[in-house]
Design a protein around this motif. Structure first.
Motif, mmCIF file in Angstrom:
data_model
loop_
_atom_site.group_PDB
_atom_site.id
_atom_site.type_symbol
_atom_site.label_atom_id
_atom_site.label_comp_id
_atom_site.label_asym_id
_atom_site.label_seq_id
_atom_site.Cartn_x
_atom_site.Cartn_y
_atom_site.Cartn_z
ATOM 1 N N LYS A 197 45.685 4.087 43.386
ATOM 2 C CA LYS A 197 45.672 4.115 41.919
ATOM 3 C C LYS A 197 46.624 5.130 41.528
ATOM 4 C CE LYS A 197 43.240 6.925 39.240
ATOM 5 N NZ LYS A 197 44.170 7.367 38.201
ATOM 6 N N GLY A 219 46.998 -0.650 40.174
ATOM 7 C CA GLY A 219 47.606 -0.130 41.652
ATOM 8 C C GLY A 219 47.576 -1.215 42.619
ATOM 9 N N LEU A 232 53.228 -0.607 45.310
ATOM 10 C CA LEU A 232 53.189 0.074 44.253
ATOM 11 C C LEU A 232 54.473 0.493 43.364
ATOM 12 C CD1 LEU A 232 50.834 1.663 42.414
ATOM 13 C CD2 LEU A 232 51.752 3.784 43.992
ATOM 14 N N GLU A 469 52.392 10.708 43.898
ATOM 15 C CA GLU A 469 51.931 9.653 44.640
ATOM 16 C C GLU A 469 52.498 10.112 46.120
ATOM 17 O OE1 GLU A 469 52.982 9.334 41.708
ATOM 18 O OE2 GLU A 469 51.552 8.175 40.590
#
Lengths: 495, 494, 95
Positions: A197, A219, A232, A469
């Protein structure tokens, strides 16, 4: 050579580019797997035509030397994403037959990147649930079974349970998911796959059926960390049509993957060590700590003092937003209409919504309506938003001294279908480790890390700073490499 | 203090009035979608998938709507909240596709301000009065339900759904229908000056919710009722009158006023209760999670300020002081932005200093032009005569080419044909003559034809002078310069 | 705070969800169980804490005032249960 359907995104992409197979072969292989996997009930509709058309385009693109990032890669799409010309129901009755004349931004980006769609994946109705038992189209079954020979059907997790089940069973190489309180990470953990996510605002919410707007975030779900990064990257990006979209560049996460964590600090939040946590999960967590230390990271004990209030906070905010977001399902403009004889407009609303929403959705709408109603707003909603600010501040504080956090993803392995559905509260508690990151909007992922004594997968969760991320993926990769997780469910579902 | 009172059986009652005005913001597109905000399209044509609340559709605010509301707030001397937020007002109705209206409850864009209403003795407003504005916020309009197209169905048209509105909430500071009327006229005037709303109540771009309560002088406020969606100033005044009387009757009859929503029925000139819904007042407002707080920068606010035009009160004062206009003229001309704009153009077109022509021009505009427009049923922006033409006409009067009578004649032709006055004068020979020879000749003829009257005049009947003037002018078809005629007649008759 | 059957009926009516007596009977303890659990938030000291306004710091962007949408009536009505003459039809409303 391995079966095509054993390949993930990177494997398909690279094999296709190298000329090992055509995109059409890939699409056909997965279409067949989907068709044979009906026992899992992972799909609400199958869209083999879409996958084939995209594959043909990919084959032409390869011939012309104009490959796109996801050329040749077919995907599963959670039924929460509106897909132009393809039924989108959010696994509800009230949206039965709804065919959007528009495309969600995320699916639009994926298709523009060359991906095809194998079908719309089953899920908990309106993404409300942790087991996939709230779907109007029947629950998804996990491909995994306990090694006790009992063959009890297990929950694939939820709400993105169609996605997790289909990936684990190799019906799709990867899939989209959405995560409001753990709906990507918990099913990923339950089925031995990876799921991330991103930071709230990375993926546009435009065209995704809304559950709780301030928490919903799309996601990637895939076999491993690299595939998660690739998918992603293709899903994220600023969208002027979503006011909460973040206007920031999308990094090259796949290129940036590195499992060398030298110089990184990993926080271990003590509040995640909850009572009654299965020994195996605690042991796996300790193992994860060792793996990250081995990858060069420094391990730091940290505290997120408001963690225990995250779930009750979530169960005020999410239902409150949902009660309002779901008001549009009224039988006037689309979807189900229930019109008893002699009913007036307001009767029609009540009858349509009574018939069109499942019990869990109704429960949350009622809770949300109650906490917003006159006289209770401050005590519930305002209070919850204040506690949410404190939870968010906890993360802010801790990320001053560490780069990522490591926790278990869920307090248990997959449970049997029906085991928790009688008690809503017990079901809610399964999201105890995933909800805090959702409330704070920070990126988080689950990576498969081992099996429990019953042979069921367990996941570890990495939580990162807003927009980091890369840090999350890299820590995930470090675990993945050391865990060497390669267990697969035995194929009992295809005939 | 207003002397307006309701005469009840138990004595005099004071009326307390507050108004919530919904004004449609002038913009090309809707508040949260790119669909057109224009009026009168085919059903459901000006509707985007966002306005129809399709699943997954999201709102993004229109900058122009925010700018218009900020400018309006500034024009109302109100505090502008650089940090505001949109909230959802939740209720179910077929004209409300989302199941909620995006509005602003907790943190409105504009805070406290005020409007001054002018004295109007005839209406019982003896002195200027300040009416407080509590707030101004931005919200979406709803769609429209049509009930007369089908025997068992109502039809939903979402063209209005999502059009931007400003809700302007007054304090309960008004005490008579006349004050409410004056407040609405002033508010409309300000909105039109700013350009944020066209103020057209007939098309629904301005409507009022009327809050009314009654009390004995000196008592605290009574329970109020809210009459929704009244769509003309006249009806607002009538609503107050009938509702206040109804309340007095109820109270004096031993009853109690219930806080409720009512509707005004113009055919019966009365208000009636809307079937009250128990949840009508539980709108479950909460911040819209699809939108972020609206934070306005200093630059944005400065730009709004810079765009503000001169407003009616300031303009009126300037017309009095700089242009030397009588108070009445200044007030009438500045009351409406189009009139003021027309007037200013007229003055510029005369090419003369404003101090010199302002007064004459204002008189002509108020008596001649307004008279004609009234007769023709037109507003000033639809005037068949342009400011340039008006200025030319005034010039022809000033330089003696036209007498007052001739000017009226020429003006009538201008209204009918749209032709410039100079051209009319040339083509139709309507030029006033000061040619003494020609006038003397006519005077001689008139005197010859009325020898008896000449005798009478010379015998001391002074009043007959007007008769000779009239006869001379008539004989010259009105084209003689009246001043010259007077001089020459006096000479000839003495 | 706890809810009784009347409250559940009132909330259901506000939410426009028809409920039977049986539904209500089942919902009362269920909702009380959940609401009771939620109330532990009362323990948290939130004095001087501002409610969270934006999850991730971000500014509301504003659109230019340009007509970019609309004139898609076929799409707007394409899923309607009862489209008639370009409108959505609903049971007659008496105002």
């Amino acid at each position: 050579m391995a079966e095509i359907t054993d390949l993930g995104i990177a494997g398909i992409r690279d094999g296709f580019r190298a000329g090992d197979f055509s995109a059409r072969e890939v699409a056909e292989a997965f279409n067949s797997a989907v068709a044979a996997g009906k026992a899992l009930n992972a799909f609400i509709i199958e869209t083999p035509d879409h996958a084939i058309l995209a594959a043909e385009a990919a084959d032409r693109a390869r011939a012309a030397g104009e490959l796109l990032p996801l050329s040749g890669v077919p995907l599963g799409i959670k039924d929460l994403f509106c897909t132009a010309g393809y039924q989108t129901t959010a696994a509800s009755h009230i949206l039965g037959g709804f065919t959007p004349p528009y495309e969600s931004t995320v699916t639009g980006k994926l298709f523009a990147a060359g991906a095809g769609m194998l079908g719309k994946l089953n899920m908990d109705q309106f993404a409300m649930g942790s087991s996939n038992e709230t779907s109007y189209f029947g629950n998804v079954v996990s491909p995994w079974r306990r090694n006790d020979g009992g063959n009890a059907p297990l929950a694939p997790g939820g709400s993105s349970g169609g996605s997790s089940s289909a990936i684990a069973a190799r019906l799709v190489p990867a899939a989209t998911g959405t995560d409001t309180g753990g709906s990507i990470r918990q099913p990923a953990a339950f089925t031995g796959i990876a799921g991330i996510k991103p930071t709230y605002g990375r993926c546009s919410r435009f065209g995704i059926v809304a559950f709780a707007s301030s928490l919903d975030q799309a996601g990637a779900m895939a076999q491993d960390v690299r595939d998660s990064a690739i998918l992603l990257e293709a899903m994220c990006g600023f969208d002027p049509k979503d006011s909460t979209s973040l206007d920031v560049a999308v990094p090259k996460w796949e290129l940036g993957l590195s499992s060398n964590l030298k110089g990184k600090r990993v926080g271990i939040p003590k509040e995640y060590r909850v009572d009654n946590m299965p020994f195996e999960i605690d042991a796996l967590w300790k193992q994860g700590i060792e793996w990250l230390r081995d990858a060069g990271a420094e391990i730091v004990d940290v505290s997120l003092p408001h963690t225990r209030y995250a779930l009750p906070t979530y169960y005020i905010i999410a239902p409150a937003e949902a009660s309002s977001n779901l008001a549009r399902y009224d039988g006037v403009r689309y979807g189900l209409r229930h019109l008893p004889d002699g009913a007036n407009l307001q009767d029609m609303y009540a009858a349509t919504r009574a018939a069109g929403f499942g019990p869990e959705v109704k429960r949350r709408i009622l809770i949300g309506t109650y906490v917003l109603s006159a006289g209770f707003y401050d005590a519930y909603y305002t209070k919850a938003q204040k506690v949410r600010a404190l939870i968010s501040r906890d993360f802010e504080d801790v990320f001053k001294s560490v780069d990522v956090l490591l926790t278990p993803t869920a307090p248990s392995a997959a449970f049997a279908l029906g085991e928790k559905s009688a008690d809503p509260l017990e079901m809610y508690l399964n999201d105890v480790f995933t909800v805090p990151a959702s409330l704070a909007g920070v990126p988080a992922m689950s990576v498969p890390a081992g099996l429990d004594g019953q042979g069921l997968p367990l996941g570890l969760q990495i939580i990162g700073r807003p927009l980091d991320e890369q840090g999350v993926l890299n820590a995930g990769l470090a675990i993945e490499e050391r865990a060497g997780f390669n267990a697969k469910p035995q194929n009992w579902w295809s005939n | 203090m207003s002397s307006y009172r309701i005469q009840g059986a138990t004595g005099e009652w004071e009326v307390v009035i507050g108004l919530e005005v919904h004004a449609q913001i002038v913009s090309k597109a809707k508040l949260f979608s790119g669909a057109s905000a224009t009026f009168g399209a085919e059903p459901n044509a000006n509707v985007s998938l966002i306005d129809a609340a399709m699943p997954g559709m999201l709102p993004v605010p229109n900058q122009e709507c925010i700018r218009q509301a900020v400018k309006t707030g500034m024009a109302l001397n109100a505090e502008i909240n650089a940090w505001s937020r949109f909230d959802r007002k939740n209720y179910f109705y077929a004209d409300l596709p989302q199941g909620y209206q995006i509005s602003q409850l907790y943190h409105p864009l504009v805070g406290e301000g005020a409007i001054t209403i002018d004295p109007d003795e005839k209406a019982g407003i003896v002195e200027a009065k300040t009416i407080g504005i509590e707030r101004l916020h931005v919200e979406q309009d709803a769609g429209k339900l049509m009930h007369d197209q089908h025997p068992t169905s109502s039809y939903v048209d979402l063209n209005r759904s999502g059009v931007a509105l400003m809700e302007i909430v007054s304090r309960p500071d008004m005490r008579s229908p006349a004050e409410a009327g004056a407040y609405l006229r002033k508010l409309r005037s300000i909105l039109r000056y700013v350009g944020s709303c066209d103020g057209n109540m007939e098309e629904g771009s301005m409507r009022a919710d009327v809050n009314v309560s009654v009390r004995k002088a000196g008592d605290s406020f009574g329970t109020r009722t809210e009459t929704k969606n009244v769509n003309s100033i006249r009806f607002v005044m009538a609503t107050i009158e009938s509702e206040a009387n109804r309340q007095v009757d109820v109270i004096e009859g031993g009853g109690r006023i219930v806080q409720e929503t009512r509707l005004y029925d113009p055919d019966r000139n009365e208000t009636r209760s809307m079937r009250s819904k128990e949840d009508a007042h539980d709108y479950r407002y909460f911040p819209d999670p699809d939108l972020l707080p609206l934070e306005l920068t200093e630059d944005f606010l400065a730009a709004c300020k810079a765009e503000l035009p001169e407003l009616p009160d300031a303009k009126c004062r300037r017309y009095e002081s700089e242009l030397g206009l009588p108070v009445y003229n200044a007030a009438v001309i500045t009351a409406d932005v189009e009139t003021a704009r027309w007037f200013e153009e007229l003055v510029v077109e005369t090419g003369k200093p404003v101090g010199e022509v302002g007064r004459t021009a204002s008189n002509w505009l108020i008596s001649d032009l307004f008279g004609a427009l009234n007769r023709l049923g037109k507003t000033i922006d639809g005037s068949p005569v342009s400011p340039r033409q008006g200025a030319e006409l005034l010039g022809l009067i000033a330089d003696g080419t036209l007498s007052g009578t001739l000017a009226k004649q020429v003006f009538e032709i201008m209204l009918e044909t749209g032709i410039d006055p100079g051209k009319i004068v040339e083509e139709r020979g309507l030029r006033q003559t000061s040619d003494t020879g020609a006038i003397e000749q006519v005077i001689a003829e008139v005197m010859a034809a009325n020898a008896d009257k000449v005798e009478e005049y010379r015998g001391g009947k002074d009043k007959l002078f007007g008769f000779f003037v009239g006869q001379t002018m008539k004989a010259m078809a009105g084209k003689a310069n009246p001043g010259v005629v007077n001089d020459l007649l006096k000479k000839a008759l003495s | 705070m706890s809810v009784d059957a009347a409250t559940v009926r009132k909330i259901a009516s506000l939410a426009r969800i028809a409920v039977t007596d049986g539904d209500v009977e089942a919902m009362v303890p269920e909702l009380n169980n959940i609401l009771g659990w939620i109330e532990q938030l009362g323990e948290v000291n939130t004095d001087g804490v501002a409610p969270l306004a934006a999850v991730i710091p971000n500014h509301q962007r504003l659109r230019e005032d340009v007509v970019t949408d609309g004139n898609v009536r076929d799409k707007v009505l394409s899923n309607a249960p009862q489209p008639e003459h370009g409108f959505f039809a609903v049971p007659k409303v008496i105002e």
